[in-house]
Design a protein around this motif. Sequence first.
Motif, PDB file in Angstrom:
ATOM      1  N   HIS A   1       0.821  -1.200   0.000  1.00  0.00           N
ATOM      2  CA  HIS A   1       0.000   0.000   0.000  1.00  0.00           C
ATOM      3  C   HIS A   1       0.858   1.254   0.000  1.00  0.00           C
ATOM      4  O   HIS A   1       1.855   1.334   0.723  1.00  0.00           O
ATOM      5  CB  HIS A   1      -0.919   0.036   1.236  1.00  0.00           C
ATOM      6  N   LEU A   2       0.427   2.225  -0.814  1.00  0.00           N
ATOM      7  CA  LEU A   2       1.069   3.537  -0.793  1.00  0.00           C
ATOM      8  C   LEU A   2      -0.018   4.567  -0.995  1.00  0.00           C
ATOM      9  O   LEU A   2      -0.633   4.644  -2.056  1.00  0.00           O
ATOM     10  CB  LEU A   2       2.133   3.668  -1.888  1.00  0.00           C
ATOM     11  N   ASN A   3      -0.275   5.329   0.055  1.00  0.00           N
ATOM     12  CA  ASN A   3      -1.331   6.330   0.004  1.00  0.00           C
ATOM     13  C   ASN A   3      -0.721   7.711  -0.169  1.00  0.00           C
ATOM     14  O   ASN A   3       0.428   7.962   0.214  1.00  0.00           O
ATOM     15  CB  ASN A   3      -2.172   6.264   1.283  1.00  0.00           C
ATOM     16  N   LEU A   4      -1.519   8.582  -0.753  1.00  0.00           N
ATOM     17  CA  LEU A   4      -1.061   9.957  -0.989  1.00  0.00           C
ATOM     18  C   LEU A   4      -2.035  10.905  -0.324  1.00  0.00           C
ATOM     19  O   LEU A   4      -3.216  10.918  -0.671  1.00  0.00           O
ATOM     20  CB  LEU A   4      -0.976  10.250  -2.489  1.00  0.00           C
ATOM     21  N   HIS A   5      -1.532  11.672   0.633  1.00  0.00           N
ATOM     22  CA  HIS A   5      -2.369  12.650   1.315  1.00  0.00           C
ATOM     23  C   HIS A   5      -1.962  14.045   0.855  1.00  0.00           C
ATOM     24  O   HIS A   5      -0.764  14.348   0.782  1.00  0.00           O
ATOM     25  CB  HIS A   5      -2.205  12.522   2.840  1.00  0.00           C
ATOM     26  N   ILE A   6      -2.953  14.854   0.539  1.00  0.00           N
ATOM     27  CA  ILE A   6      -2.668  16.206   0.057  1.00  0.00           C
ATOM     28  C   ILE A   6      -3.392  17.211   0.958  1.00  0.00           C
ATOM     29  O   ILE A   6      -4.619  17.141   1.120  1.00  0.00           O
ATOM     30  CB  ILE A   6      -3.136  16.413  -1.392  1.00  0.00           C
ATOM     31  N   ASN A   7      -2.627  18.094   1.545  1.00  0.00           N
ATOM     32  CA  ASN A   7      -3.190  19.136   2.410  1.00  0.00           C
ATOM     33  C   ASN A   7      -3.407  20.421   1.623  1.00  0.00           C
ATOM     34  O   ASN A   7      -2.704  20.702   0.646  1.00  0.00           O
ATOM     35  CB  ASN A   7      -2.227  19.449   3.566  1.00  0.00           C
ATOM     36  N   SER A   8      -4.367  21.203   2.081  1.00  0.00           N
ATOM     37  CA  SER A   8      -4.580  22.555   1.536  1.00  0.00           C
ATOM     38  C   SER A   8      -4.544  22.560   0.009  1.00  0.00           C
ATOM     39  O   SER A   8      -3.714  23.235  -0.620  1.00  0.00           O
ATOM     40  CB  SER A   8      -3.503  23.512   2.068  1.00  0.00           C
ATOM     41  N   LEU A   9      -5.443  21.828  -0.579  1.00  0.00           N
ATOM     42  CA  LEU A   9      -5.438  21.660  -2.036  1.00  0.00           C
ATOM     43  C   LEU A   9      -5.509  22.994  -2.762  1.00  0.00           C
ATOM     44  O   LEU A   9      -6.217  23.924  -2.361  1.00  0.00           O
ATOM     45  CB  LEU A   9      -6.604  20.769  -2.445  1.00  0.00           C
ATOM     46  N   GLU A  10      -4.759  23.055  -3.873  1.00  0.00           N
ATOM     47  CA  GLU A  10      -4.724  24.240  -4.718  1.00  0.00           C
ATOM     48  C   GLU A  10      -5.215  23.879  -6.111  1.00  0.00           C
ATOM     49  O   GLU A  10      -5.208  22.712  -6.501  1.00  0.00           O
ATOM     50  CB  GLU A  10      -3.281  24.768  -4.790  1.00  0.00           C
ATOM     51  N   LEU A  11      -5.593  24.930  -6.862  1.00  0.00           N
ATOM     52  CA  LEU A  11      -6.100  24.696  -8.213  1.00  0.00           C
ATOM     53  C   LEU A  11      -5.084  23.914  -9.063  1.00  0.00           C
ATOM     54  O   LEU A  11      -5.446  23.049  -9.848  1.00  0.00           O
ATOM     55  CB  LEU A  11      -6.416  26.030  -8.899  1.00  0.00           C
ATOM     56  N   GLY A  12      -3.809  24.231  -8.871  1.00  0.00           N
ATOM     57  CA  GLY A  12      -2.757  23.589  -9.658  1.00  0.00           C
ATOM     58  C   GLY A  12      -2.544  22.120  -9.348  1.00  0.00           C
ATOM     59  O   GLY A  12      -1.796  21.435 -10.048  1.00  0.00           O
ATOM     60  N   ASP A  13      -3.202  21.644  -8.314  1.00  0.00           N
ATOM     61  CA  ASP A  13      -3.095  20.209  -7.989  1.00  0.00           C
ATOM     62  C   ASP A  13      -4.014  19.367  -8.853  1.00  0.00           C
ATOM     63  O   ASP A  13      -3.917  18.137  -8.839  1.00  0.00           O
ATOM     64  CB  ASP A  13      -3.441  19.981  -6.511  1.00  0.00           C
ATOM     65  N   SER A  14      -4.900  20.022  -9.583  1.00  0.00           N
ATOM     66  CA  SER A  14      -5.791  19.282 -10.482  1.00  0.00           C
ATOM     67  C   SER A  14      -4.962  18.532 -11.515  1.00  0.00           C
ATOM     68  O   SER A  14      -4.153  19.132 -12.235  1.00  0.00           O
ATOM     69  CB  SER A  14      -6.754  20.233 -11.195  1.00  0.00           C
ATOM     70  N   ALA A  15      -5.164  17.233 -11.564  1.00  0.00           N
ATOM     71  CA  ALA A  15      -4.361  16.366 -12.444  1.00  0.00           C
ATOM     72  C   ALA A  15      -4.892  14.947 -12.294  1.00  0.00           C
ATOM     73  O   ALA A  15      -5.804  14.686 -11.507  1.00  0.00           O
ATOM     74  CB  ALA A  15      -2.888  16.401 -12.037  1.00  0.00           C
ATOM     75  N   VAL A  16      -4.276  14.057 -13.056  1.00  0.00           N
ATOM     76  CA  VAL A  16      -4.528  12.629 -12.841  1.00  0.00           C
ATOM     77  C   VAL A  16      -3.311  12.064 -12.122  1.00  0.00           C
ATOM     78  O   VAL A  16      -2.172  12.264 -12.557  1.00  0.00           O
ATOM     79  CB  VAL A  16      -4.759  11.871 -14.159  1.00  0.00           C
TER      80      VAL A  16
END
Lengths: 115, 115
Positions: free
Chosen positions: B73-88
């Motif tokens: 398992h490898l999870n990805l946590h993203i804090n304080s999302l920004e518009l530029g984080d939009s991606a696949v």
Amino acid sequence: AQSVSQHNHHVILSEAASLELGCNYSYGGTVNLFWYVQYPGQHLQLLLKYFSGDPLVKGIKGFEAEFIKSKFSFNLRKPSVQWSDTAEYFCAVKRRSGNTGKLIFGQGTTLQVKP
Amino acid sequence: DTAVSQTPKYLVTQMGNDKSIKCEQNLGHDTMYWYKQDSKKFLKIMFSYNNKELIINETVPNRFSPKSPDKAHLNLHINSLELGDSAVYFCASSQVASGGLDTQYFGPGTRLTVL
């Protein structure tokens, strides 16, 4: 820095035409080379790979690629494309040393096959 | 049997929120990766973990924090999302054998849209 360059960004072909997609990399050491395909809305799938030996490698769905070490190239070919080959194609390179597994991708080539 | 799976497949959220993406592989591989594919389809590695140990961190903002509870398992946590984080975001895994003769297998991707 290591880089991978795919010369064709968008290729449009008719069915039964032959395909060649260019890929060049910049790294002087030993590399592993890959072509991945991404069909619309899907994940990346491995088409073929080269680690060593015969520089002409055959992959799935009739694709093949030729490694030319002197030209730092790994071009993808298919003698006769089908409509179902419409997809995004990515060349990727990994340094053999270091063992980090880091893949460097080219910018991708969009292939559109007209029926 | 899905070799590399990710959840969720789609994630739509507001700026400033915190979100996580999960990845699991059942291939018995020892190394897992996160890649980001931007709007131009360019793929770039973000992180890789080998046997739960971080081995690649590609200058990713520290709002992104990978976590590997075990080698499957490898999870990805993203804090304080920004518009530029939009991606696949694609997860991948491989068995980093001696000599670097490994092949990465990719998950289906998570399309993150930040509004």
